[in-house]
Design an enzyme around this catalytic site. Sequence first.
Site, PDB file in Angstrom:
ATOM      1  CB  CYS A 172       8.587  -3.244  -7.566  1.00 40.31           C
ATOM      2  SG  CYS A 172       8.949  -2.380  -6.022  1.00 40.31           S
ATOM      3  CB  SER A 218       9.283  -2.522   0.355  1.00 43.33           C
ATOM      4  OG  SER A 218       9.631  -3.214  -0.831  1.00 43.33           O
ATOM      5  CB  CYS A 219       8.104  -0.888  -3.940  1.00 42.28           C
ATOM      6  SG  CYS A 219       7.946  -0.007  -5.492  1.00 42.28           S
ATOM      7  N   GLY A 220       4.733  -0.474  -4.213  1.00 49.17           N
ATOM      8  CA  GLY A 220       3.552  -0.869  -4.947  1.00 49.17           C
ATOM      9  C   GLY A 220       3.681  -0.818  -6.440  1.00 49.17           C
TER      10      GLY A 220
END
Length: 301
Positions: free
Chosen positions: A126, A122-124
């Site tokens: 984080c 979902s997030c590169g």
Amino acid sequence: MGRVTQRRGIVRVTVDGAEVSAAPGPDTLAAEEPLEIRVGPAGGGPRPPLAVTMRTPGDDLDLAIGFLVTEGVVRDAEDVRTAQLCAGDQEPNTYNVVDVALSPGVPAPVTDPSRNFYTTSSCGVCGKASIDAVRTRSRFDVAADPVTVAPAVLAALPDALRRRQRAFATTGGLHAAGLFTAAGELVCLREDVGRHNAVDKVVGWAARQGRLPLAGHVLVVSGRASFELCQKAWMAGIPVLAAVSAPSTLAVDLAEEAGMTLVGFLRGPTFNAYAGAQRVDGAAPAAAAPTAAAPGRGSRP
């Protein structure tokens, strides 16, 4: 290597007024598996792991090369001597490791606790310690790119993207990134459970094809436009990033800093140009006075 989709048993529940029925059956899901990227100089001992990302299997070499390009580890495919998919340490073999040997003279990335490259689907970014750690400067002058795009072409791109999302049509659970010409011709499309992975797969494909920088192109993403996606587009030399959903404030700030065009809420005949409106034919770049709006409303087309 794992498959892009997997069949799983489910119980399908149907509610019809006061009646509830349930029946077992199959469903097709998007696959999600870890991919470890190992990077170091050619020769010598084993190369150390640099990143682990949760991704949909497929186009893994593109994903690894694209990640290295958009993180500033390598400039292009010429900086990579070899990249190969390995079995890893798991049993049975899942081939969830990409081993990258750098070309002579290319410095190996320095890893430390303040710049943790662990990512999720979902997030590169984080695991990064701060925004400063991910504000990687591109070597491409995107602001000087003279390309312009017709509004009708931009408005048609989401449908063109969706029509070619074969895995999404089966699972309903994959993001997509599509690279288009300014005339609306699809050049490359990749799907993944992670938005950033889909973009990295496109950038990696372009790097391996010797097409960087991607001047004169439009990158369309199926979700929102985040800071990380704007950075990845900048690192690849892409002048226009368009998203079917909203951008974040940091994405807009970065687009303005880079001289990129950032389009959001690209749905149907209307969309918002948050930065670089001069590249949209006929768009008035003059800023309007800000108005108060309820959270989540008012600014959407």
